[in-house]
Design a protein around this motif. Structure first.
Motif, PDB file in Angstrom:
ATOM      1  N   ARG A   1       3.150   5.859  -2.990  1.00  0.00           N
ATOM      2  CA  ARG A   1       4.315   6.599  -3.508  1.00  0.00           C
ATOM      3  C   ARG A   1       4.261   6.713  -5.019  1.00  0.00           C
ATOM      4  O   ARG A   1       4.607   7.741  -5.581  1.00  0.00           O
ATOM      5  CB  ARG A   1       5.611   5.880  -3.107  1.00  0.00           C
ATOM      6  CG  ARG A   1       6.044   6.196  -1.715  1.00  0.00           C
ATOM      7  CD  ARG A   1       7.463   5.698  -1.467  1.00  0.00           C
ATOM      8  NE  ARG A   1       7.610   5.432  -0.064  1.00  0.00           N
ATOM      9  CZ  ARG A   1       7.978   4.289   0.461  1.00  0.00           C
ATOM     10  NH1 ARG A   1       8.290   3.285  -0.315  1.00  0.00           N
ATOM     11  NH2 ARG A   1       8.064   4.159   1.755  1.00  0.00           N
ATOM     12  N   ARG A   2       3.852   5.644  -5.651  1.00  0.00           N
ATOM     13  CA  ARG A   2       3.806   5.645  -7.111  1.00  0.00           C
ATOM     14  C   ARG A   2       2.724   6.578  -7.634  1.00  0.00           C
ATOM     15  O   ARG A   2       2.921   7.333  -8.566  1.00  0.00           O
ATOM     16  CB  ARG A   2       3.573   4.239  -7.614  1.00  0.00           C
ATOM     17  CG  ARG A   2       3.675   4.134  -9.097  1.00  0.00           C
ATOM     18  CD  ARG A   2       3.660   2.697  -9.490  1.00  0.00           C
ATOM     19  NE  ARG A   2       4.276   2.549 -10.793  1.00  0.00           N
ATOM     20  CZ  ARG A   2       4.114   1.515 -11.556  1.00  0.00           C
ATOM     21  NH1 ARG A   2       3.405   0.507 -11.145  1.00  0.00           N
ATOM     22  NH2 ARG A   2       4.703   1.457 -12.718  1.00  0.00           N
ATOM     23  N   VAL A   3       1.545   6.512  -7.025  1.00  0.00           N
ATOM     24  CA  VAL A   3       0.419   7.319  -7.491  1.00  0.00           C
ATOM     25  C   VAL A   3       0.586   8.772  -7.091  1.00  0.00           C
ATOM     26  O   VAL A   3       0.375   9.678  -7.895  1.00  0.00           O
ATOM     27  CB  VAL A   3      -0.912   6.744  -6.953  1.00  0.00           C
ATOM     28  CG1 VAL A   3      -2.059   7.683  -7.244  1.00  0.00           C
ATOM     29  CG2 VAL A   3      -1.176   5.369  -7.542  1.00  0.00           C
ATOM     30  N   PHE A   4       0.950   9.018  -5.852  1.00  0.00           N
ATOM     31  CA  PHE A   4       0.994  10.379  -5.336  1.00  0.00           C
ATOM     32  C   PHE A   4       2.429  10.885  -5.157  1.00  0.00           C
ATOM     33  O   PHE A   4       2.649  11.906  -4.521  1.00  0.00           O
ATOM     34  CB  PHE A   4       0.279  10.452  -3.976  1.00  0.00           C
ATOM     35  CG  PHE A   4      -1.162  10.065  -4.053  1.00  0.00           C
ATOM     36  CD1 PHE A   4      -2.076  10.883  -4.696  1.00  0.00           C
ATOM     37  CD2 PHE A   4      -1.607   8.876  -3.494  1.00  0.00           C
ATOM     38  CE1 PHE A   4      -3.403  10.524  -4.757  1.00  0.00           C
ATOM     39  CE2 PHE A   4      -2.937   8.515  -3.564  1.00  0.00           C
ATOM     40  CZ  PHE A   4      -3.847   9.333  -4.195  1.00  0.00           C
ATOM     41  N   GLY A   5       3.400  10.224  -5.733  1.00  0.00           N
ATOM     42  CA  GLY A   5       4.805  10.559  -5.536  1.00  0.00           C
ATOM     43  C   GLY A   5       5.150  11.981  -5.908  1.00  0.00           C
ATOM     44  O   GLY A   5       5.846  12.680  -5.175  1.00  0.00           O
TER      45      GLY A   5
ATOM     46  N   GLN B   1       3.222  14.574  -6.002  1.00  0.00           N
ATOM     47  CA  GLN B   1       2.559  15.510  -5.096  1.00  0.00           C
ATOM     48  C   GLN B   1       3.242  15.535  -3.734  1.00  0.00           C
ATOM     49  O   GLN B   1       3.218  16.524  -3.042  1.00  0.00           O
ATOM     50  CB  GLN B   1       1.089  15.126  -4.920  1.00  0.00           C
ATOM     51  CG  GLN B   1       0.286  15.254  -6.192  1.00  0.00           C
ATOM     52  CD  GLN B   1      -1.121  14.704  -6.031  1.00  0.00           C
ATOM     53  OE1 GLN B   1      -1.464  14.152  -5.005  1.00  0.00           O
ATOM     54  NE2 GLN B   1      -1.919  14.867  -7.069  1.00  0.00           N
ATOM     55  N   LEU B   2       3.857  14.426  -3.354  1.00  0.00           N
ATOM     56  CA  LEU B   2       4.497  14.312  -2.050  1.00  0.00           C
ATOM     57  C   LEU B   2       5.963  14.704  -2.098  1.00  0.00           C
ATOM     58  O   LEU B   2       6.660  14.658  -1.095  1.00  0.00           O
ATOM     59  CB  LEU B   2       4.401  12.887  -1.501  1.00  0.00           C
ATOM     60  CG  LEU B   2       2.980  12.368  -1.255  1.00  0.00           C
ATOM     61  CD1 LEU B   2       3.006  10.909  -0.876  1.00  0.00           C
ATOM     62  CD2 LEU B   2       2.307  13.195  -0.175  1.00  0.00           C
ATOM     63  N   GLY B   3       6.447  15.068  -3.285  1.00  0.00           N
ATOM     64  CA  GLY B   3       7.855  15.422  -3.420  1.00  0.00           C
ATOM     65  C   GLY B   3       8.746  14.213  -3.567  1.00  0.00           C
ATOM     66  O   GLY B   3       9.954  14.316  -3.467  1.00  0.00           O
ATOM     67  N   ASP B   4       8.144  13.053  -3.768  1.00  0.00           N
ATOM     68  CA  ASP B   4       8.900  11.814  -3.929  1.00  0.00           C
ATOM     69  C   ASP B   4       9.261  11.650  -5.391  1.00  0.00           C
ATOM     70  O   ASP B   4       8.615  12.209  -6.285  1.00  0.00           O
ATOM     71  CB  ASP B   4       8.037  10.650  -3.434  1.00  0.00           C
ATOM     72  CG  ASP B   4       8.878   9.403  -3.165  1.00  0.00           C
ATOM     73  OD1 ASP B   4      10.101   9.543  -3.064  1.00  0.00           O
ATOM     74  OD2 ASP B   4       8.265   8.313  -3.065  1.00  0.00           O
ATOM     75  N   ASP B   5      10.250  10.862  -5.687  1.00  0.00           N
ATOM     76  CA  ASP B   5      10.652  10.658  -7.078  1.00  0.00           C
ATOM     77  C   ASP B   5       9.821   9.614  -7.773  1.00  0.00           C
ATOM     78  O   ASP B   5       9.960   9.412  -8.979  1.00  0.00           O
ATOM     79  CB  ASP B   5      12.139  10.324  -7.165  1.00  0.00           C
ATOM     80  CG  ASP B   5      12.487   9.015  -6.499  1.00  0.00           C
ATOM     81  OD1 ASP B   5      11.600   8.412  -5.850  1.00  0.00           O
ATOM     82  OD2 ASP B   5      13.640   8.580  -6.609  1.00  0.00           O
ATOM     83  N   GLY B   6       8.956   8.901  -7.052  1.00  0.00           N
ATOM     84  CA  GLY B   6       8.038   7.941  -7.675  1.00  0.00           C
ATOM     85  C   GLY B   6       8.729   6.710  -8.220  1.00  0.00           C
ATOM     86  O   GLY B   6       8.421   6.257  -9.303  1.00  0.00           O
ATOM     87  N   ASP B   7       9.716   6.214  -7.529  1.00  0.00           N
ATOM     88  CA  ASP B   7      10.440   5.017  -7.993  1.00  0.00           C
ATOM     89  C   ASP B   7       9.466   3.867  -8.201  1.00  0.00           C
ATOM     90  O   ASP B   7       8.768   3.467  -7.285  1.00  0.00           O
ATOM     91  CB  ASP B   7      11.486   4.591  -6.975  1.00  0.00           C
ATOM     92  CG  ASP B   7      12.665   5.519  -6.973  1.00  0.00           C
ATOM     93  OD1 ASP B   7      12.728   6.363  -6.075  1.00  0.00           O
ATOM     94  OD2 ASP B   7      13.498   5.391  -7.862  1.00  0.00           O
ATOM     95  N   SER B   8       9.435   3.320  -9.391  1.00  0.00           N
ATOM     96  CA  SER B   8       8.540   2.221  -9.689  1.00  0.00           C
ATOM     97  C   SER B   8       9.150   0.888  -9.299  1.00  0.00           C
ATOM     98  O   SER B   8       8.464  -0.111  -9.279  1.00  0.00           O
ATOM     99  CB  SER B   8       8.172   2.216 -11.178  1.00  0.00           C
ATOM    100  OG  SER B   8       9.340   2.057 -11.939  1.00  0.00           O
TER     101      SER B   8
ATOM    102  N   LEU C   1       0.830  -1.201   0.000  1.00  0.00           N
ATOM    103  CA  LEU C   1       0.000   0.000   0.000  1.00  0.00           C
ATOM    104  C   LEU C   1       0.868   1.255   0.000  1.00  0.00           C
ATOM    105  O   LEU C   1       0.604   2.205  -0.753  1.00  0.00           O
ATOM    106  CB  LEU C   1      -0.931  -0.007   1.217  1.00  0.00           C
ATOM    107  CG  LEU C   1      -1.915   1.145   1.326  1.00  0.00           C
ATOM    108  CD1 LEU C   1      -2.815   1.208   0.102  1.00  0.00           C
ATOM    109  CD2 LEU C   1      -2.745   1.017   2.586  1.00  0.00           C
ATOM    110  N   SER C   2       1.921   1.241   0.795  1.00  0.00           N
ATOM    111  CA  SER C   2       2.835   2.379   0.843  1.00  0.00           C
ATOM    112  C   SER C   2       3.502   2.595  -0.508  1.00  0.00           C
ATOM    113  O   SER C   2       3.612   3.725  -0.996  1.00  0.00           O
ATOM    114  CB  SER C   2       3.890   2.141   1.933  1.00  0.00           C
ATOM    115  OG  SER C   2       4.837   3.181   1.938  1.00  0.00           O
ATOM    116  N   ASN C   3       3.968   1.524  -1.118  1.00  0.00           N
ATOM    117  CA  ASN C   3       4.593   1.624  -2.440  1.00  0.00           C
ATOM    118  C   ASN C   3       3.616   2.134  -3.485  1.00  0.00           C
ATOM    119  O   ASN C   3       3.987   2.949  -4.348  1.00  0.00           O
ATOM    120  CB  ASN C   3       5.165   0.277  -2.870  1.00  0.00           C
ATOM    121  CG  ASN C   3       6.384  -0.128  -2.071  1.00  0.00           C
ATOM    122  OD1 ASN C   3       7.070   0.730  -1.507  1.00  0.00           O
ATOM    123  ND2 ASN C   3       6.659  -1.419  -2.009  1.00  0.00           N
ATOM    124  N   LEU C   4       2.391   1.688  -3.406  1.00  0.00           N
ATOM    125  CA  LEU C   4       1.369   2.145  -4.344  1.00  0.00           C
ATOM    126  C   LEU C   4       1.088   3.630  -4.151  1.00  0.00           C
ATOM    127  O   LEU C   4       0.980   4.379  -5.133  1.00  0.00           O
ATOM    128  CB  LEU C   4       0.080   1.330  -4.161  1.00  0.00           C
ATOM    129  CG  LEU C   4      -1.072   1.657  -5.095  1.00  0.00           C
ATOM    130  CD1 LEU C   4      -0.677   1.431  -6.546  1.00  0.00           C
ATOM    131  CD2 LEU C   4      -2.294   0.835  -4.740  1.00  0.00           C
TER     132      LEU C   4
END
Length: 119
Positions: free
Chosen positions: A103-107, A109-116, A98-101
């Motif tokens: 990050r991917r979807v909202f990465g 917006q959260l300032g994350d790089d969205g690592d897949s 769930l956390s990984n998902l």
């Protein structure tokens, strides 16, 4: 069906004695009636055979379902109800996915790089 006296062939081949006693029945009328009786008799025989086959099939199905129910009951009785069923997926695994998902979807917006590669 042991108490059935006549087969359709018995009816078809029945020969009646002839007597000249005055008034009699029209032979063609009697033959026509007996032909209809034979057809009905054949239809009833086929329906009885079909119903007997269906009855056997349904009895076998009931037996199968009863066996499955007995097996299910014995398995349910062997495992205590107070113990939860152990799943191959733990709560921690679910939370990580769930956390990984998220990050991917909202990465972005959260300032994350969205690592897949985290999935």
């Amino acid at each position: 069906m042991d108490n059935i006296k006549f087969t359709p062939q018995d009816i078809l081949h029945k020969q009646f004695k002839e007597k000249s006693i005055g008034k009699g029945y029209d032979v063609d009328d009697v033959d026509g009636f007996l032909d209809d009786v034979i057809k009905d008799y054949d239809t009833y025989n086929k329906e009885v055979a079909r119903l007997q086959d269906e009855n056997k099939r349904l009895k076998a199905k009931v037996d199968e379902l009863n066996r499955q129910l007995e097996i299910g009951s014995s398995i349910g009785a062997a495992a205590p109800a107070s113990q939860p069923v152990v799943s191959s997926t733990t709560n921690m695994d679910i939370l990580k996915r769930l956390s990984n998902l998220e990050r991917r979807v909202f990465g972005s917006q959260l300032g994350d790089d969205g690592d897949s590669h985290l999935l």
